[in-house]
Design an enzyme around this catalytic site. Structure first.
Site, PDB file in Angstrom:
ATOM      1  N   TYR A   1       0.839  -1.209   0.000  1.00 34.32           N
ATOM      2  CA  TYR A   1       0.000   0.000   0.000  1.00 34.32           C
ATOM      3  C   TYR A   1       0.870   1.254   0.000  1.00 34.32           C
ATOM      4  CZ  TYR A   1      -3.504   3.413   1.510  1.00 34.32           C
ATOM      5  OH  TYR A   1      -4.323   4.509   1.604  1.00 34.32           O
TER       6      TYR A   1
ATOM      7  N   LYS B   1       1.184   4.107  -2.979  1.00 35.00           N
ATOM      8  CA  LYS B   1       0.878   5.515  -2.720  1.00 35.00           C
ATOM      9  C   LYS B   1       2.090   6.410  -2.972  1.00 35.00           C
ATOM     10  CE  LYS B   1      -3.478   5.408  -1.613  1.00 35.00           C
ATOM     11  NZ  LYS B   1      -4.488   6.153  -2.394  1.00 35.00           N
TER      12      LYS B   1
END
Length: 240
Positions: free
Chosen positions: A142, A146
Site C-alpha cells: 500500500y 501511494k
C-alpha cells in the site's frame, strides 16, 4: 464564490465513505453535476448526481467512461484499496500487482484519459488522493503504491500546468471509514478531509496535509532515515 460553482465533477470510488462526501460536498459548493463512479454504482437521490460504472483497473472501463463524461472539469481520483497484508515479503504477487493496479495505474491512466477533456474545459482541476503512506512505509504494498502515485502526481502537475490544469495532491492519516476500521488512534472525519480538499481547490493549493501526524512525517523526510523509523536505531543498538 467557490471554484466549484458550475463545475462538473467526476469522483472515483464514489460509493465509499470519503467518496460519498466528495459527491455531496461538491454539490453544496455549487457544482452543476457530479459523476459518481464505482464498479457497481448505486442509486442517488439527486438528479445532479449521475452514477456511472467504472473499474479503474480495466482499460476498457476507463475508455467507456470518458465519452460518457466528456464535460468533466474536475477529476477526483479517490478510489483506493489496501492489500491483505502490510508485508512486502508476505503479500502474494497477485495481491501486490492488484494493489498497484488500483492505487497507481488506475489514477494515472484516468488522468491520461481525461487530460484532453480537462484541458479543453474551463477551470480544469485534477485531485489525487494519496495518504500519509506516500511518505511513511508502514503499509508495505500500500505504501509503495501511494508513493508511486505521489511521484506520478508531481509529474502530471508539471505536464498539465502548461495546459491550464491545476493538480492537487492529498495526504492524510487514517480517516473514519470502513477501510480504516482496524486502526487505532485518532482519525479524521471524512467530511473534515473533504472540506480541506475543496478549500485547497478554491485556494489553488498544490497540496493538502490533512492532519498533524502527516505534517510531522513530511517534515521528517528531510532528516536521516532512522529519524523517521526509530526502530532502526533500536535494532542497531541490539546488534552492537
Amino acid at each position: 464564490m467557490s471554484f466549484l460553482n458550475g463545475a462538473v465533477v467526476l469522483v472515483t470510488g464514489a460509493n465509499g465513505g470519503i467518496g460519498t462526501h466528495f459527491v455531496h460536498r461538491a454539490l453544496e459548493r455549487g457544482a452543476a453535476k457530479v459523476y459518481a463512479t464505482a464498479r457497481k454504482p448505486r442509486a442517488w437521490d439527486d438528479p445532479r448526481i449521475v452514477p456511472l460504472p467504472l473499474d479503474v483497473t480495466d482499460p476498457e472501463s476507463i475508455a467507456a467512461v470518458v465519452p460518457a463524461a466528456s464535460d468533466v472539469t474536475v477529476l477526483i481520483n479517490n478510489a483506493g484499496a489496501t492489500p491483505p497484508t502490510a508485508s512486502l515479503l508476505e503479500v502474494t504477487e497477485e495481491d501486490l500487482r492488484a494493489n498497484l493496479e488500483i492505487n497507481f495505474f488506475g489514477p494515472v491512466l484516468l488522468a491520461r484519459a481525461f487530460a484532453p477533456i480537462l484541458a479543453a474545459n474551463p477551470r480544469p482541476h485534477l485531485v489525487d488522493v494519496h495518504s500519509i503512506a506516500s511518505w511513511y512505509a508502514f503499509g508495505g504494498a500500500y505504501s509503495a503504491s501511494k508513493a508511486a502515485v505521489w511521484s506520478a502526481t508531481n509529474s502530471l502537475r508539471l505536464e498539465l500546468a502548461p495546459r491550464g490544469v491545476h493538480v492537487t495532491g492529498v495526504h492524510m492519516g487514517y480517516v473514519e471509514t470502513p477501510m480504516a476500521a482496524h486502526a487505532a488512534g485518532p482519525k479524521l472525519q471524512p467530511a473534515e478531509l473533504v472540506a480541506q480538499v475543496y478549500d485547497a481547490v478554491d485556494a489553488g493549493a498544490y497540496e493538502v496535509i490533512g492532519d498533524q501526524l502527516t505534517a510531522q512525517v513530511k517534515a521528517a523526510l528531510s532528516g536521516p532515515v532512522e529519524g523517521l523509523y526509530p526502530e532502526l536505531r533500536q535494532l542497531d543498538a541490539v546488534e552492537n
